[in-house]
Design a protein around this motif. Structure first.
Motif, PDB file in Angstrom:
ATOM      1  N   PRO A  65       0.606  -1.310   0.014  1.00  0.00           N
ATOM      2  CA  PRO A  65      -0.017   0.058  -0.213  1.00  0.00           C
ATOM      3  C   PRO A  65       0.874   1.493   0.326  1.00  0.00           C
ATOM      4  O   PRO A  65       2.190   1.163   0.640  1.00  0.00           O
ATOM      5  N   ALA A  66       0.359   2.033  -0.319  1.00  0.00           N
ATOM      6  CA  ALA A  66       1.158   3.672  -0.808  1.00  0.00           C
ATOM      7  C   ALA A  66       1.589   4.168   0.880  1.00  0.00           C
ATOM      8  O   ALA A  66       0.041   3.646   1.266  1.00  0.00           O
ATOM      9  N   PRO A  67       2.454   5.071   0.797  1.00  0.00           N
ATOM     10  CA  PRO A  67       2.753   5.414   2.452  1.00  0.00           C
ATOM     11  C   PRO A  67       1.442   6.459   2.520  1.00  0.00           C
ATOM     12  O   PRO A  67       0.975   6.347   3.805  1.00  0.00           O
ATOM     13  N   GLY A  68       1.207   7.125   1.621  1.00  0.00           N
ATOM     14  CA  GLY A  68       0.156   8.350   1.982  1.00  0.00           C
ATOM     15  C   GLY A  68      -1.226   7.644   2.097  1.00  0.00           C
ATOM     16  O   GLY A  68      -1.390   8.574   3.466  1.00  0.00           O
ATOM     17  N   SER A  69      -1.210   6.661   1.588  1.00  0.00           N
ATOM     18  CA  SER A  69      -3.082   5.675   2.081  1.00  0.00           C
ATOM     19  C   SER A  69      -2.759   5.096   3.509  1.00  0.00           C
ATOM     20  O   SER A  69      -3.796   5.363   4.302  1.00  0.00           O
ATOM     21  N   LEU A  70      -1.432   4.739   3.982  1.00  0.00           N
ATOM     22  CA  LEU A  70      -1.306   4.119   5.025  1.00  0.00           C
ATOM     23  C   LEU A  70      -1.522   5.661   6.246  1.00  0.00           C
ATOM     24  O   LEU A  70      -1.780   5.242   7.087  1.00  0.00           O
ATOM     25  N   ALA A  71      -0.534   6.644   5.698  1.00  0.00           N
ATOM     26  CA  ALA A  71      -0.581   7.671   6.855  1.00  0.00           C
ATOM     27  C   ALA A  71      -2.039   8.590   7.401  1.00  0.00           C
ATOM     28  O   ALA A  71      -1.739   9.152   8.319  1.00  0.00           O
ATOM     29  N   GLU A  72      -3.281   7.601   6.699  1.00  0.00           N
ATOM     30  CA  GLU A  72      -4.655   7.823   6.879  1.00  0.00           C
ATOM     31  C   GLU A  72      -4.805   7.223   7.361  1.00  0.00           C
ATOM     32  O   GLU A  72      -6.424   7.660   7.757  1.00  0.00           O
ATOM     33  N   ALA A  73      -4.039   6.501   7.712  1.00  0.00           N
ATOM     34  CA  ALA A  73      -5.628   5.133   9.000  1.00  0.00           C
ATOM     35  C   ALA A  73      -5.601   6.112   9.879  1.00  0.00           C
ATOM     36  O   ALA A  73      -4.464   6.388  10.728  1.00  0.00           O
ATOM     37  N   PRO A  74      -6.576   5.159  10.433  1.00  0.00           N
ATOM     38  CA  PRO A  74      -7.160   5.314  11.901  1.00  0.00           C
ATOM     39  C   PRO A  74      -6.361   4.927  13.057  1.00  0.00           C
ATOM     40  O   PRO A  74      -6.521   3.588  13.669  1.00  0.00           O
ATOM     41  N   LEU A  75      -5.117   5.304  13.209  1.00  0.00           N
ATOM     42  CA  LEU A  75      -4.192   5.127  14.633  1.00  0.00           C
ATOM     43  C   LEU A  75      -4.115   4.645  15.246  1.00  0.00           C
ATOM     44  O   LEU A  75      -3.847   4.522  16.213  1.00  0.00           O
ATOM     45  N   GLU A  76      -5.570   5.271  16.118  1.00  0.00           N
ATOM     46  CA  GLU A  76      -6.151   5.289  17.223  1.00  0.00           C
ATOM     47  C   GLU A  76      -6.335   3.657  17.979  1.00  0.00           C
ATOM     48  O   GLU A  76      -6.684   3.142  19.195  1.00  0.00           O
ATOM     49  N   VAL A  77      -6.376   2.504  16.984  1.00  0.00           N
ATOM     50  CA  VAL A  77      -6.275   1.131  17.369  1.00  0.00           C
ATOM     51  C   VAL A  77      -5.319   0.203  17.705  1.00  0.00           C
ATOM     52  O   VAL A  77      -5.766   0.107  18.086  1.00  0.00           O
ATOM     53  N   LEU A  78      -4.043   1.317  17.204  1.00  0.00           N
ATOM     54  CA  LEU A  78      -2.863   0.859  18.152  1.00  0.00           C
ATOM     55  C   LEU A  78      -2.952   1.196  19.619  1.00  0.00           C
ATOM     56  O   LEU A  78      -1.918   2.148  19.569  1.00  0.00           O
ATOM     57  N   THR A  79      -3.510   0.375  19.839  1.00  0.00           N
ATOM     58  CA  THR A  79      -3.658   0.524  21.809  1.00  0.00           C
ATOM     59  C   THR A  79      -2.684  -0.906  22.653  1.00  0.00           C
ATOM     60  O   THR A  79      -2.217  -0.146  23.810  1.00  0.00           O
TER      61      THR A  79
END
Length: 594
Positions: A485-499
């Motif tokens: 996946p393109a880094p740009g698309s990953l940068a917009e991921a919902p990172l709050e799930v990383l807990t």
């Protein structure tokens, strides 16, 4: 260039808070304020000594000031908590949301993540290897080459304008001896009837270099000059004519050939230097006389007699008047001779000429990588540079210790090519360039190291080369499975799930990369990069194994596309930082393990 260093950003916050608490203090009062990872991670993400270092100037008890500073820092949006500790420290714990927000920064910067402004564009000359061109590169040169090259890369990443330099020691007695040795191989190529021992008895000081690596040089001399450099007596084995008609030619030809071989060896190691400076050329150009004139104009040269060296008694030491440099005015133990009894420059004097040449080329800082046996030479050279530059240009010297090569538990000492030592090429041929470079950086340069040929290719966590490369290969495997996946698309991921604690531990390690670059560059310690990468790989492998135990933590879960994107962002950021670190080390990251 925007700063990626959250430690630098928080330091600015700390200084601002202190300035608000202590408006009477000038800006320079905060110069020694640091924000660093605490020694004990359980204390938080960062610690600052701010209250401790400004307490005296503020006429306040550091613990009391620390409490006031902690209160101000706790109000910052990126800070979860701030607590005073010890004699004047403040421990900070960052908000998880702030830590997660650094992943898009890493993905956007790619391998440029960690690029710093510490160097501020200052021009620095890094001189390393600089071996006498008298034989193949050996394992000792190898360590200096790797440390020097990685240090140059590190300084460039930290924002310095770096020149990589090789100083060719081609004006001394050893190069003279090389000329005689090459001439012997030339006579052999012509079919001389002399034996090697007969020839050795005719050479001043004996035949010093007998390795087979000079056989091709002798044959090349024959092809270039025919028999024009030899006499009939030499070919027939009757004796040797005076070397005046051939020595300079043979020496120059041989040095050129040896430097070609050295360049090829260095290139095989991934070392390509920008500048090659010849000692002999500097001597011919009168650089030594220029340096002497400059020092004399500063009243730093005089005629005098030195005290006997340590360990010498007046009976076995003859005092004589010499041309001396006032090295003691710049921190050296004794003043140093500049001229030999025959009027030629000492080794030290020629080195002074070399450093004047560097200063004239406009460098702001000089860095040398030397073998540990040159440790006693450091102070005198620093004294000379200080004198030549009016203390404007600092000289830092990084010393590299001996490398012991081991195979099957036994020391390896001989080379098929050189005959008396292990060559750099032997090492590369045995385990590969990347393994050599990485392994040479797994110890601090001034610590002796054992290079175990079996361990370096072993596929286990005990082998740091494999361990770090395996982490990158695992990252790439996950990303390929997700169709990159393109880094740009990953940068917009919902990172709050990383807990999960393992996910956050990995993020905490990633955001330390810019500060690691800065600290390693300032300390001139490229081995810190290898240590950081090993710790980062360990954090990643922990998370990988957690996913095997707890399926909800797996990187790719078809039923949770948004959580998958967030975890892929973490994986991509990890791969990015590993590549950034390996680039500093000059090591190629692997896509998959075979």
């Amino acid at each position: 260039m925007p700063s990626h260093d959250i430690f630098a950003a928080l330091r600015t916050r700390v200084v601002d808070a202190l300035a608000a608490l202590l408006p009477e203090l000038p800006p320079e009062a905060f110069a020694r304020v640091l924000v660093e990872p605490p020694r004990d991670p359980s204390h938080g993400d960062m610690a600052t000594n701010g209250a401790l270092v400004v307490g005296k100037a503020a006429k306040q008890a550091p613990p009391k000031l620390a409490a006031a500073l902690a209160e101000k820092l706790a109000a910052l949006p990126e800070v979860e908590s701030a607590s005073p500790a010890g004699p004047g420290f403040v421990n900070l714990r960052l908000r998880e949301s702030f830590l997660r927000a650094q992943l898009p920064v890493i993905l956007d910067a790619a391998e440029r993540y960690g690029d710093g402004a510490t160097g501020a564009g200052r021009r620095v000359d890094v001189e390393y290897v600089s071996a006498n061109p008298t034989g193949p590169m050996h394992v000792g040169h190898c360590r200096g080459a790797v440390v020097g090259d990685a240090l140059a890369n590190l300084l460039a990443k930290a924002g310095y304008d770096v020149t990589k330099e090789y100083y060719i020691n081609d004006a001394g007695a050893q190069v003279q001896a090389l000329g005689y040795a090459a001439y012997w191989r030339y006579l052999q190529a012509l079919g001389t009837r002399m034996t090697e021992e007969e020839y050795a008895q005719l050479v001043p000081g004996g035949l010093q270099y007998r390795g087979e690596y000079l056989i091709p040089v002798g044959e090349a001399l024959r092809e270039r000059f025919g028999d024009s450099l030899a006499t009939r007596d030499e070919i027939h084995g009757i004796g040797m004519a005076g070397p005046d008609h051939w020595l300079a030619t043979v020496r120059e030809f041989t040095v050129a050939r040896m430097m070609e071989a050295i360049r090829e060896d260095l290139a095989a190691l991934g070392v390509v230097q920008d500048v090659f400076i010849s000692e002999a050329q500097l001597v011919r150009e009168g650089k030594l006389e220029q340096a002497e004139a400059l020092l004399a104009a500063k009243d730093l040269i005089y005629r005098g007699v030195l005290e006997p060296p340590k360990g010498k008694t007046p009976e076995d030491w003859e005092p004589r008047e010499q041309t001396l440099f006032r090295a003691t005015q710049f921190g050296d133990e004794v003043d140093r001779p500049l001229r030999k009894s025959d009027g030629s420059g000492t080794y030290f004097a020629n080195d002074i000429a070399n450093h004047l040449h560097k200063i004239e080329r406009g460098f702001d800082e000089l860095v040398h990588v030397w073998g540990a046996d040159h440790g006693g030479y450091v102070k005198r050279m620093q004294a000379a540079v200080a004198a030549l530059s009016d203390k404007r240009v600092p000289l830092d010297v990084v010393l590299t210790q001996i490398v012991h090569v081991v195979k099957d538990g036994q020391p390896v000492r001989m080379s098929k090519r050189a005959g008396t030592y292990i060559t750099l090429r032997d090492l590369i041929d045995e385990v590969g360039r990347d393994a050599v470079r990485f392994t040479m950086l797994t110890r601090k340069s001034d610590a002796q190291m054992e290079f175990d040929l079996d361990k370096v290719v072993e596929q286990s966590r005990d082998n740091p080369v494999f361990y770090v490369q395996y982490a990158h290969a695992r990252c790439r495997s996950v990303l390929r499975q997700a169709e990159d996946p393109a880094p740009g698309s990953l940068a917009e991921a919902p990172l709050e799930v990383l807990t999960d604690a393992a996910e956050l531990a990995l993020i905490r390690r990633l955001v330390q990369w810019p500060r690691t670059v800065e600290a390693a560059a300032l300390a001139r310690e490229p081995h810190r990069i290898a240590f950081f990468l090993h710790d980062l790989a360990s954090d990643f492998h922990v998370l990988w194994n957690r996913g095997r135990e707890d399926t909800t933590l797996r990187f790719i879960r078809a039923e949770e596309p948004e959580a998958t994107r967030a975890r892929l962002a973490l994986v991509a950021a990890t791969a990015t930082v590993i590549r950034s670190g390996l680039a500093v080390m000059g090591v190629t990251p692997v896509e998959e393990m075979r």
